[in-house]
Design a protein around this motif. Structure first.
Motif, PDB file in Angstrom:
ATOM      1  N   ALA A 177       0.873  -1.122  -0.033  1.00 47.13           N
ATOM      2  CA  ALA A 177      -0.013   0.029   0.092  1.00 47.13           C
ATOM      3  C   ALA A 177       0.968   1.202  -0.304  1.00 47.13           C
ATOM      4  N   ALA A 178       2.121   1.296   0.215  1.00 46.37           N
ATOM      5  CA  ALA A 178       2.794   2.378   0.862  1.00 46.37           C
ATOM      6  C   ALA A 178       3.608   2.504  -0.562  1.00 46.37           C
ATOM      7  N   THR A 179       3.943   1.441  -1.305  1.00 42.34           N
ATOM      8  CA  THR A 179       4.393   1.646  -2.502  1.00 42.34           C
ATOM      9  C   THR A 179       3.686   2.030  -3.575  1.00 42.34           C
ATOM     10  N   GLU A 180       2.288   1.830  -3.514  1.00 48.73           N
ATOM     11  CA  GLU A 180       1.341   2.212  -4.343  1.00 48.73           C
ATOM     12  C   GLU A 180       0.934   3.649  -4.306  1.00 48.73           C
ATOM     13  N   ALA A 181       0.945   4.164  -2.765  1.00 51.90           N
ATOM     14  CA  ALA A 181       0.809   5.466  -2.653  1.00 51.90           C
ATOM     15  C   ALA A 181       2.082   6.321  -2.980  1.00 51.90           C
ATOM     16  N   PHE A 182       3.278   5.727  -3.000  1.00 48.86           N
ATOM     17  CA  PHE A 182       4.408   6.506  -3.265  1.00 48.86           C
ATOM     18  C   PHE A 182       4.220   6.719  -4.800  1.00 48.86           C
ATOM     19  N   GLY A 183       3.786   5.665  -5.620  1.00 53.97           N
ATOM     20  CA  GLY A 183       3.562   5.788  -7.155  1.00 53.97           C
ATOM     21  C   GLY A 183       2.675   7.083  -7.448  1.00 53.97           C
ATOM     22  N   GLY A 184       1.654   7.175  -6.600  1.00 50.29           N
ATOM     23  CA  GLY A 184       0.611   8.124  -6.905  1.00 50.29           C
ATOM     24  C   GLY A 184       1.291   9.612  -6.561  1.00 50.29           C
ATOM     25  N   GLN A 185       1.716   9.680  -5.212  1.00 45.59           N
ATOM     26  CA  GLN A 185       2.687  10.914  -5.080  1.00 45.59           C
ATOM     27  C   GLN A 185       3.790  11.334  -6.114  1.00 45.59           C
ATOM     28  N   GLY A 217       9.701  -9.021  -8.125  1.00 46.96           N
ATOM     29  CA  GLY A 217       8.803  -8.873  -7.096  1.00 46.96           C
ATOM     30  C   GLY A 217       9.228  -7.690  -6.149  1.00 46.96           C
ATOM     31  N   ALA A 218      10.069  -6.819  -6.648  1.00 40.64           N
ATOM     32  CA  ALA A 218      10.563  -5.691  -5.818  1.00 40.64           C
ATOM     33  C   ALA A 218       9.445  -4.494  -5.617  1.00 40.64           C
ATOM     34  N   GLY A 219       8.407  -4.530  -6.421  1.00 42.02           N
ATOM     35  CA  GLY A 219       7.367  -3.482  -6.425  1.00 42.02           C
ATOM     36  C   GLY A 219       7.173  -2.656  -7.503  1.00 42.02           C
ATOM     37  N   LYS A 220       7.868  -2.955  -8.706  1.00 40.92           N
ATOM     38  CA  LYS A 220       7.917  -1.716  -9.920  1.00 40.92           C
ATOM     39  C   LYS A 220       6.374  -1.583 -10.493  1.00 40.92           C
ATOM     40  N   THR A 221       5.585  -2.873 -10.753  1.00 37.56           N
ATOM     41  CA  THR A 221       4.473  -2.715 -11.263  1.00 37.56           C
ATOM     42  C   THR A 221       3.383  -2.218 -10.142  1.00 37.56           C
ATOM     43  N   THR A 222       3.420  -2.631  -8.813  1.00 38.78           N
ATOM     44  CA  THR A 222       2.784  -1.767  -7.866  1.00 38.78           C
ATOM     45  C   THR A 222       2.689  -0.508  -7.767  1.00 38.78           C
ATOM     46  N   LEU A 223       4.174  -0.152  -7.966  1.00 41.09           N
ATOM     47  CA  LEU A 223       4.265   1.599  -8.044  1.00 41.09           C
ATOM     48  C   LEU A 223       3.732   2.185  -9.461  1.00 41.09           C
ATOM     49  N   VAL A 224       3.656   1.477 -10.435  1.00 41.32           N
ATOM     50  CA  VAL A 224       3.261   1.945 -11.444  1.00 41.32           C
ATOM     51  C   VAL A 224       1.509   1.981 -11.219  1.00 41.32           C
ATOM     52  N   ARG A 225       0.941   0.981 -10.873  1.00 39.96           N
ATOM     53  CA  ARG A 225      -0.493   0.925 -10.261  1.00 39.96           C
ATOM     54  C   ARG A 225      -0.672   2.406  -9.691  1.00 39.96           C
ATOM     55  N   GLY A 226       0.005   2.720  -8.535  1.00 39.18           N
ATOM     56  CA  GLY A 226      -0.302   3.925  -7.876  1.00 39.18           C
ATOM     57  C   GLY A 226      -0.140   5.036  -8.732  1.00 39.18           C
ATOM     58  N   PHE A 227       0.821   4.974  -9.534  1.00 34.12           N
ATOM     59  CA  PHE A 227       0.972   6.177 -10.572  1.00 34.12           C
ATOM     60  C   PHE A 227      -0.262   6.198 -11.378  1.00 34.12           C
ATOM     61  N   LEU A 228      -0.704   5.313 -12.023  1.00 33.60           N
ATOM     62  CA  LEU A 228      -1.898   5.170 -12.847  1.00 33.60           C
ATOM     63  C   LEU A 228      -3.128   5.545 -11.994  1.00 33.60           C
ATOM     64  N   ARG A 229      -3.204   5.142 -10.936  1.00 35.60           N
ATOM     65  CA  ARG A 229      -4.610   5.099 -10.365  1.00 35.60           C
ATOM     66  C   ARG A 229      -4.668   6.892 -10.034  1.00 35.60           C
ATOM     67  N   ALA A 230      -3.618   7.489  -9.561  1.00 35.51           N
ATOM     68  CA  ALA A 230      -3.509   8.809  -9.210  1.00 35.51           C
ATOM     69  C   ALA A 230      -3.584   9.684 -10.611  1.00 35.51           C
ATOM     70  N   LEU A 271       9.626  19.074  -2.340  1.00 41.16           N
ATOM     71  CA  LEU A 271       9.196  20.093  -1.423  1.00 41.16           C
ATOM     72  C   LEU A 271       7.628  19.770  -1.134  1.00 41.16           C
ATOM     73  N   HIS A 272       7.071  19.124  -2.120  1.00 41.27           N
ATOM     74  CA  HIS A 272       5.672  18.628  -1.817  1.00 41.27           C
ATOM     75  C   HIS A 272       5.274  17.228  -1.300  1.00 41.27           C
ATOM     76  N   GLU A 273       6.339  16.320  -1.141  1.00 42.86           N
ATOM     77  CA  GLU A 273       6.139  15.359  -0.855  1.00 42.86           C
ATOM     78  C   GLU A 273       5.359  15.187   0.525  1.00 42.86           C
ATOM     79  N   LYS A 274       4.552  14.182   0.492  1.00 46.02           N
ATOM     80  CA  LYS A 274       3.561  13.778   1.799  1.00 46.02           C
ATOM     81  C   LYS A 274       4.177  12.477   2.353  1.00 46.02           C
ATOM     82  N   PRO A 275       4.378  12.684   3.682  1.00 45.50           N
ATOM     83  CA  PRO A 275       4.850  11.273   4.209  1.00 45.50           C
ATOM     84  C   PRO A 275       3.853  10.206   4.307  1.00 45.50           C
ATOM     85  N   ASP A 276       4.281   8.929   4.332  1.00 42.81           N
ATOM     86  CA  ASP A 276       3.223   7.951   4.465  1.00 42.81           C
ATOM     87  C   ASP A 276       2.282   8.135   5.524  1.00 42.81           C
ATOM     88  N   THR A 277       1.145   7.288   5.275  1.00 37.69           N
ATOM     89  CA  THR A 277      -0.075   7.526   6.591  1.00 37.69           C
ATOM     90  C   THR A 277      -0.012   6.038   6.986  1.00 37.69           C
TER      91      THR A 277
END
Length: 157
Positions: free
Chosen positions: A10-18, A36-49, A151-157
């Motif tokens: 979830a944090a990886t996907e959120a980072f992709g969105g950020q 399995g490192a999370g590359k596609t998970t990051l892309v999923r977050g990027f696309l969702r955002a 500058l605009h990065e939000k911390p994980d929740t």
């Protein structure tokens, strides 16, 4: 350079969105990491955002998965199964690098000599139950994006 520990998927996907929120068209991003490192998970977050609500899968067999988003064309490439970098010429790779397109490339080293230089390099490495992410700029556009992101990065929740 930007570095952070991501505790789970979830944090990886959120980072992709950020990262997507900081990215505007005309960007080439190389994604590095083992299977399995999370590359596609990051892309999923990027696309969702970016407004994509459909499925997001790794284009391991198709090589390229195109998406039309509110921000323009986004291409997700997975070059893991590429036998020879010259194959990229046969599929019209240069057409993907339009001025306003965003291209996210997994396993970019397999396209060496054909792919243009990246704007950003994103490194994902498993660490404990999560992963460490490192983002490095490789062009003036990438440096500006990384400054804006930091500058605009939000911390994980």
């Amino acid at each position: 350079m930007f570095k952070r520990y991501l505790q789970d998927q979830a944090a990886t996907e959120a980072f992709g969105g950020q990262l997507a929120a900081a990215c505007k068209g005309g960007l080439l991003v190389f994604l590095h990491g083992h299977l399995g490192a999370g590359k596609t998970t990051l892309v999923r977050g990027f696309l969702r955002a970016s407004g994509h609500s459909g499925p997001v899968k790794s284009p391991t067999y198709a090589l390229i998965e195109p998406y039309i988003t509110a921000d323009g064309n986004l291409y997700h490439l997975d070059l893991y199964r590429l036998a020879d970098a010259e194959e990229l010429e046969w599929i019209g790779i240069r057409d993907l690098f339009e001025d306003e397109s965003i291209c996210l490339v997994e396993w970019p080293e397999r396209g060496a000599g054909i792919l243009p230089e990246a704007d950003l390099h994103v490194y994902l490495q498993a660490e404990g139950s999560g992963r460490e992410i490192r983002v490095e700029a490789a062009s003036p556009r990438g440096e500006q994006l990384l400054r804006n992101f930091s500058l605009h990065e939000k911390p994980d929740t």
